[in-house]
Design an enzyme around this catalytic site. Structure first.
Site, mmCIF file in Angstrom:
data_model
loop_
_atom_site.group_PDB
_atom_site.id
_atom_site.type_symbol
_atom_site.label_atom_id
_atom_site.label_comp_id
_atom_site.label_asym_id
_atom_site.label_seq_id
_atom_site.Cartn_x
_atom_site.Cartn_y
_atom_site.Cartn_z
ATOM 1 N N ASP A 176 3.086 -8.379 7.594
ATOM 2 C CA ASP A 176 1.999 -7.486 7.205
ATOM 3 C C ASP A 176 1.487 -6.645 8.353
ATOM 4 O O ASP A 176 1.663 -6.978 9.502
ATOM 5 C CB ASP A 176 0.845 -8.318 6.627
ATOM 6 C CG ASP A 176 -0.213 -7.441 5.996
ATOM 7 O OD1 ASP A 176 0.150 -6.456 5.344
ATOM 8 O OD2 ASP A 176 -1.383 -7.744 6.165
ATOM 9 N N ASP A 182 0.826 -1.206 0.000
ATOM 10 C CA ASP A 182 0.000 0.000 0.000
ATOM 11 C C ASP A 182 0.857 1.251 0.000
ATOM 12 O O ASP A 182 2.069 1.192 0.200
ATOM 13 C CB ASP A 182 -0.967 0.012 1.194
ATOM 14 C CG ASP A 182 -0.303 -0.441 2.494
ATOM 15 O OD1 ASP A 182 0.936 -0.351 2.586
ATOM 16 O OD2 ASP A 182 -1.014 -0.881 3.407
ATOM 17 N N HIS A 187 -2.253 -4.584 8.592
ATOM 18 C CA HIS A 187 -3.593 -5.126 8.792
ATOM 19 C C HIS A 187 -4.183 -5.467 7.430
ATOM 20 O O HIS A 187 -5.215 -4.974 7.023
ATOM 21 C CB HIS A 187 -4.484 -4.163 9.586
ATOM 22 C CG HIS A 187 -4.633 -2.804 8.991
ATOM 23 N ND1 HIS A 187 -3.639 -1.872 8.995
ATOM 24 C CD2 HIS A 187 -5.682 -2.221 8.358
ATOM 25 C CE1 HIS A 187 -4.070 -0.763 8.421
ATOM 26 N NE2 HIS A 187 -5.301 -0.954 8.015
ATOM 27 N N GLU A 189 -9.947 -2.384 5.005
ATOM 28 C CA GLU A 189 -10.625 -2.233 6.289
ATOM 29 C C GLU A 189 -11.577 -3.409 6.511
ATOM 30 O O GLU A 189 -11.968 -4.102 5.555
ATOM 31 C CB GLU A 189 -11.432 -0.927 6.304
ATOM 32 C CG GLU A 189 -10.642 0.307 5.911
ATOM 33 C CD GLU A 189 -9.675 0.780 6.980
ATOM 34 O OE1 GLU A 189 -9.594 0.139 8.042
ATOM 35 O OE2 GLU A 189 -8.988 1.790 6.735
#
Length: 249
Positions: free
Chosen positions: A137, A73, A139, A144
């Site tokens: 990792d 990300d 989350h 979400e």
């Protein structure tokens, strides 16, 4: 499925680093055979693992010369050289300390003119590289709770809880925290069997399901879809100290 209890963060970090080291060594990468590693940022949880991997490299026990990495990300709109960008984090805390080539590191561009095109191109690069093997990792990137289990790499509006949690990296000022990010999708993670190591818990152990898919507990969902060995580092006498992760079967 096994639940592996570890005593503290340092033990969990070393366990994860050894797992990654062993996987790379078993793979025996070379000029025509690259090992592909999926990585998070996390700002705190993966640091111990990264430090151990750097230590292995400096001791001559591990090389990243024939390793390709894909980060999960990146914030949208944050300059690449901003100290809180994930580009900066990865280079300052990991990449510049090992022998990986810059062209073999892949991080989403949160300042691309066409963000969806950037996400689509990133998916193609992952496919061309043969998918991920393992990686510590945060989350499950910026997915979400409630994210679709078939979602792909995409632009994601961050939840208020995520923004509030990340404010500590921006001098506690919520107005400075990016409200959007580019993230690998849950479906992308599932396709490539990315291993989640070093997860900061976004759910309580009591609500974590090992037998049922729970769209609001993404690791539960993936643990059911695949078969994982789960590990945790906790001091059960101190609330909020539990961290965990999973090893894919």
């Amino acid at each position: 499925m096994k639940l592996i209890i570890l005593n503290d963060y340092d033990q969990a970090s070393e366990w994860a680093a050894k797992y990654i080291r062993n996987k790379i060594l078993q793979f025996s990468p070379g000029p025509n055979k690259y090992f592909t590693l999926g990585l998070p940022t996390g700002k705190s949880t993966p640091l111990g693992c990264y430090k151990k991997l750097i230590e292995y490299y400096k001791n001559g026990a591990l090389s990243f010369q024939y390793v390709k990495t894909f980060n999960m990300d990146e914030y949208v709109g944050l300059p690449r050289d901003h100290p809180e960008s994930y580009h900066s984090f990865m280079w300052n805390n990991f990449f510049k300390h090992i022998d990986i080539k810059a062209e073999n590191t892949h991080i989403l561009d949160g300042n691309a003119a066409d963000l969806q095109a950037e996400c689509d191109a990133f998916e193609k690069k992952i496919t061309a590289a043969g998918g991920f093997s393992i990686g510590p990792d945060g989350h499950i990137a910026f997915n979400e709770p409630g994210s679709s289990l078939v979602s792909r790499t995409r632009v994601k509006t961050l939840a208020k809880d995520t923004i509030m949690a990340n404010a500590r990296f921006f001098d506690g000022d919520l107005s400075k925290v990016p409200t959007m990010a580019l993230t690998l999708g849950v479906g992308t993670v599932e396709d490539w069997k990315i291993v989640a190591l070093g997860l900061q818990l976004i759910f309580s152990l009591s609500s974590f399901s090992l037998t049922e898919i729970d769209y609001f507990s993404l690791l539960s969902s993936l643990a059911v879809i695949w078969k994982f060995d789960l590990w945790w580092s906790c001091n059960l006498q101190i609330p909020g100290t539990c961290r965990g992760g999973a090893e894919g079967a």
